[in-house]
Scaffold this active site. Sequence first.
Site, PDB file in Angstrom:
ATOM      1  N   MET A  20      35.696  38.609  54.897  1.00 32.68           N
ATOM      2  CA  MET A  20      35.076  37.339  55.262  1.00 32.68           C
ATOM      3  C   MET A  20      33.645  37.557  55.732  1.00 32.68           C
ATOM      4  O   MET A  20      33.375  38.412  56.569  1.00 32.68           O
ATOM      5  CB  MET A  20      35.921  36.665  56.342  1.00 32.68           C
ATOM      6  CG  MET A  20      35.388  35.334  56.798  1.00 32.68           C
ATOM      7  SD  MET A  20      35.360  34.127  55.424  1.00 32.68           S
ATOM      8  CE  MET A  20      33.976  33.143  55.914  1.00 32.68           C
ATOM      9  N   GLU A  21      32.768  36.706  55.208  1.00 37.98           N
ATOM     10  CA  GLU A  21      31.322  36.883  55.365  1.00 37.98           C
ATOM     11  C   GLU A  21      30.734  36.291  56.641  1.00 37.98           C
ATOM     12  O   GLU A  21      29.563  35.908  56.651  1.00 37.98           O
ATOM     13  CB  GLU A  21      30.625  36.258  54.156  1.00 37.98           C
ATOM     14  CG  GLU A  21      30.694  34.714  54.077  1.00 37.98           C
ATOM     15  CD  GLU A  21      31.821  34.145  53.226  1.00 37.98           C
ATOM     16  OE1 GLU A  21      32.830  34.858  53.030  1.00 37.98           O
ATOM     17  OE2 GLU A  21      31.700  32.995  52.761  1.00 37.98           O
ATOM     18  N   ASN A  22      31.492  36.173  57.736  1.00 37.58           N
ATOM     19  CA  ASN A  22      30.964  35.612  58.981  1.00 37.58           C
ATOM     20  C   ASN A  22      29.561  36.140  59.267  1.00 37.58           C
ATOM     21  O   ASN A  22      29.288  37.329  59.127  1.00 37.58           O
ATOM     22  CB  ASN A  22      31.867  36.002  60.150  1.00 37.58           C
ATOM     23  CG  ASN A  22      33.321  35.894  59.799  1.00 37.58           C
ATOM     24  OD1 ASN A  22      33.784  34.824  59.458  1.00 37.58           O
ATOM     25  ND2 ASN A  22      34.028  37.017  59.828  1.00 37.58           N
ATOM     26  N   HIS A  71      29.822  41.934  48.014  1.00 35.77           N
ATOM     27  CA  HIS A  71      30.114  40.497  47.945  1.00 35.77           C
ATOM     28  C   HIS A  71      29.870  39.816  49.297  1.00 35.77           C
ATOM     29  O   HIS A  71      29.148  38.828  49.383  1.00 35.77           O
ATOM     30  CB  HIS A  71      31.565  40.309  47.501  1.00 35.77           C
ATOM     31  CG  HIS A  71      32.022  38.885  47.409  1.00 35.77           C
ATOM     32  ND1 HIS A  71      32.064  38.191  46.229  1.00 35.77           N
ATOM     33  CD2 HIS A  71      32.455  38.021  48.354  1.00 35.77           C
ATOM     34  CE1 HIS A  71      32.497  36.963  46.455  1.00 35.77           C
ATOM     35  NE2 HIS A  71      32.751  36.832  47.750  1.00 35.77           N
ATOM     36  N   GLU A  72      30.465  40.358  50.333  1.00 37.48           N
ATOM     37  CA  GLU A  72      30.328  39.735  51.658  1.00 37.48           C
ATOM     38  C   GLU A  72      28.876  39.809  52.122  1.00 37.48           C
ATOM     39  O   GLU A  72      28.359  38.867  52.708  1.00 37.48           O
ATOM     40  CB  GLU A  72      31.260  40.380  52.686  1.00 37.48           C
ATOM     41  CG  GLU A  72      32.737  40.439  52.292  1.00 37.48           C
ATOM     42  CD  GLU A  72      33.326  39.124  51.811  1.00 37.48           C
ATOM     43  OE1 GLU A  72      32.817  38.059  52.197  1.00 37.48           O
ATOM     44  OE2 GLU A  72      34.295  39.168  51.015  1.00 37.48           O
ATOM     45  N   GLU A 122      31.083  30.919  46.035  1.00 36.09           N
ATOM     46  CA  GLU A 122      31.969  31.987  45.552  1.00 36.09           C
ATOM     47  C   GLU A 122      31.671  32.392  44.112  1.00 36.09           C
ATOM     48  O   GLU A 122      31.606  33.573  43.797  1.00 36.09           O
ATOM     49  CB  GLU A 122      33.436  31.594  45.727  1.00 36.09           C
ATOM     50  CG  GLU A 122      33.867  31.439  47.189  1.00 36.09           C
ATOM     51  CD  GLU A 122      33.609  32.664  48.056  1.00 36.09           C
ATOM     52  OE1 GLU A 122      33.358  33.752  47.490  1.00 36.09           O
ATOM     53  OE2 GLU A 122      33.648  32.541  49.301  1.00 36.09           O
TER      54      GLU A 122
END
Length: 873
Positions: free
Chosen positions: A266-268, A300-301, A323
């Site tokens: 997850m890209e937080n 990706h993140e 995405e």
Amino acid sequence: MKTETPVTIRLKDYKQPDYWIKNTKLVIRIFDDYTEVLSELSMVKNESVRGLPALVLDGVDQQIQSLAFDNFVITEYDYSGEQLTVQPTADEFVFKAVTHIEPEKNTSLEGLYKSGSTYCTQCEAEGFRKITFYLDRPDVMATFSTRIEADKSRFPVLLANGNPVEAGDLDSDRHFATWEDPFVKPAYLFAAVAGDLVRKDDSFTTCSGREISLRIFAEPHNAHKTDFAMDALKRSMRWDEEKYGREYDLDIFMIVASDYFNMGAMENKGLNIFNSAAVLANADTASDDRFERIEAIVAHEYFHNWSGNRVTCRDWFQLSLKEGFTVYRDGQFTSDMHDATVKRIKDVRFLKNTQFPEDNGPNAHPVQPQEYMEINNFYTVTVYEKGAEVVGMIHTLVGDEQFHKGADLYFERFDGMAVTTNDFVACMEEVSGMDLTQFKRWYTQAGTPLVKVEERYDAEQQQYSLSFSQSLKTTPGQSEKLPMVIPVKMALLNDAGDELSIDCDGNFNPETRVLTLTEAETTVTFSNLAAKPVPSLFRDFSAPVRVDFNQAEGDIFTLATKDSNTYNRFDAAQKIYLDALLGMISSGSEATPAIVEQVVEATLADESLSHAIKAALLTLPSYQMLVDNIQQNVDAELIVKARDAMRNRIAEQFSAQWQQLAEQLASAEDYQFNAQEAGRRELQGLALGYFALMTGNSTALNAAEALYRAAHNQTDRLNGLRAVVNSTNRSRANAMLNHFYDSWKDDTQMVETWFSMQSASDGVSVDSISALMQHEAFDITNPNKVRSVLGGFISNFKSFHNSAGDAYDFVAEKICELDALNPQMASRFVVSLENWKVFSEKRGALMKAALEKILNSGQRSPDVLEKVQKALA
Ligand code: ARG
Ligand code: ZN
């Protein structure tokens, strides 16, 4: 678990919120059996709204301690369902709440929860409402300040988004840390972590000379597995600067590894949280596939920092905006780091194995869905991978230079905003001057287009023509379909495989070699051709379509052995295997057509091919791919019989070559992860697998076991183990599996691999899967464990669709069990039953009954309900 009847949310109903949140100030006080959350939301009324509407905040499982507007306690409020309603008395105010939550009991792994002894969060898509009351929607963007307080000795590390601003001790051996994130963001990008973690430090100097601290946190026993991710991170940061001109913004970038995580990562903002399996690796415990996946996910993140965070989604119907684009970007990164053709082959294989069936089933939806009940169900291969294909087609159509200009414009224009896929496409239109109105059907129409191709050669006129007709089947909720814009990258070849020059009357771009189809029917005529050419169409899989082209076998053979577009060699070889298998299935024959052996022979003999491409050319289409091509009245047993017969035939016919390859490709060098070495190991594993297939072949099994025993890297170890596990020698397989477990039982990733190895192997049954689920290392609350056992089983076509058909009922039971703990995870397994209509009547009925059982056995989550109801509709 959410318990109300799920409601349908529709894109056409989108409307801005009545209030905005400018700043969010949080204090999270972690205690042993509850957590206290203090929030102060600085809010302002949306200017376009009249009067002073009620403020409706999202909130799930909140135990209210106190609520206030500025300094006035709120006594009148309504908290029912999952919404809190209060009445503001001014246009601008601070809403304050003190609530208690129970992360220790949170098995949904959404919101704040415990991963082992570490507290962590997952807020996308709608988890923040489990932490505090909020306008939990992506178009509400605020700056955040987060203070975390916890016991100092057990939770020495306290993290949140942004830059660290203050830390210190508190009474009773507690401490705090405060973080500030100056970039506005929606709540789904919030993150907080409290744990006893070790950290690996590094730094990165950006293109403008700023020094960024990089930190990867893991539990102490995993400290030795973070080097690779750190290296991948630095390469990603550099790549995004060089390719997209995107520089990192905060002073610090952190990654935390978590053992309990519903997805990959997850890209937080500034604080990515990763599934341990998607970040931790070393040569001894991670195979080449794993390294590749970790590198791609880290990238990706990281790339989301721009495509997702700085520019985010207006609403969840726009999910593919971030995405699809980010998957496309990480794919380009992998191609640049390694081998672009190999990456393309893997991506297409994945798309055809998973997305084509999704498009063909009851849960088919457009890249931009029009409605949903549970947004978590829309983190799909359609939104992600097909979404990436759509971005790729834009790239193909507008060309490289315009594509990057368009991306620059997009990032500049929408920085700090929440936007739509339309906004993205508009940037591409603006820079290129191209009208993409019709193209946008790729976002709104579900289903995989079918392109029928016919060819004609006129020797007298020396003219050759290709007729294309495209069609799109009805999908749930969408009966009317219009023609798509389909880019066909192509060449015409002579029999030697040389490209001929193209002189045609169609919409063909000589620079990009792309022929663009826009009509339902298109005929293109090519002139000045002294002989019938061999068309090489859809090069590099230029559009995500099914192709129906009854091409002469000789032509396909030419493509499979001589096409200068290596991707199309792979594609042609697959077509030969597929056609042969479909023929065997429909006739019930077990005789492999000669052309298959000719392809294998030519491939084995071709010195010009890299090991990785050779391995790809020598791999048969999966069982799933066969199902997807038959599409109705599928007889699972016939599929298995035909494919296994072909596999055995190839194994036997070329056994000397397999043996030789397996020996010749061995290496005692130190492990290195790069395209060449990974290709070598892959081909060796494939050769060994074929070699070990023959019953009673102890030479092969000895070689496989020797590889396993001597291995000092995980790829070799698994190649050896897999060859034995998939052979007919059960006792030898079991002995090796036991040895593996005894050697590695303290390593979580290795135990997961050990589970997967078994659930994916031939001959596994409901009983053996049940036994694995009783194993001391199994934990039904841990998604990785569940995925490695149950996920492995449902993708194991041969075992899952065994003759007894008892797996369906078993999986239905497990879905119900999981649903009570973790709906998101439970819902992911429905895919194994949803395409029941394509199977033969008897099997389809069993699968359908299993779906009905899920529906009729108690209270189901919206996640599972939505999928099962659609599957049964
Ligand atoms: N945004 C994350 C990623 O693709 C995945 C989040 C998935 N969330 C979910 N609810 N399934 O990098
Ligand atoms: Zn993503």
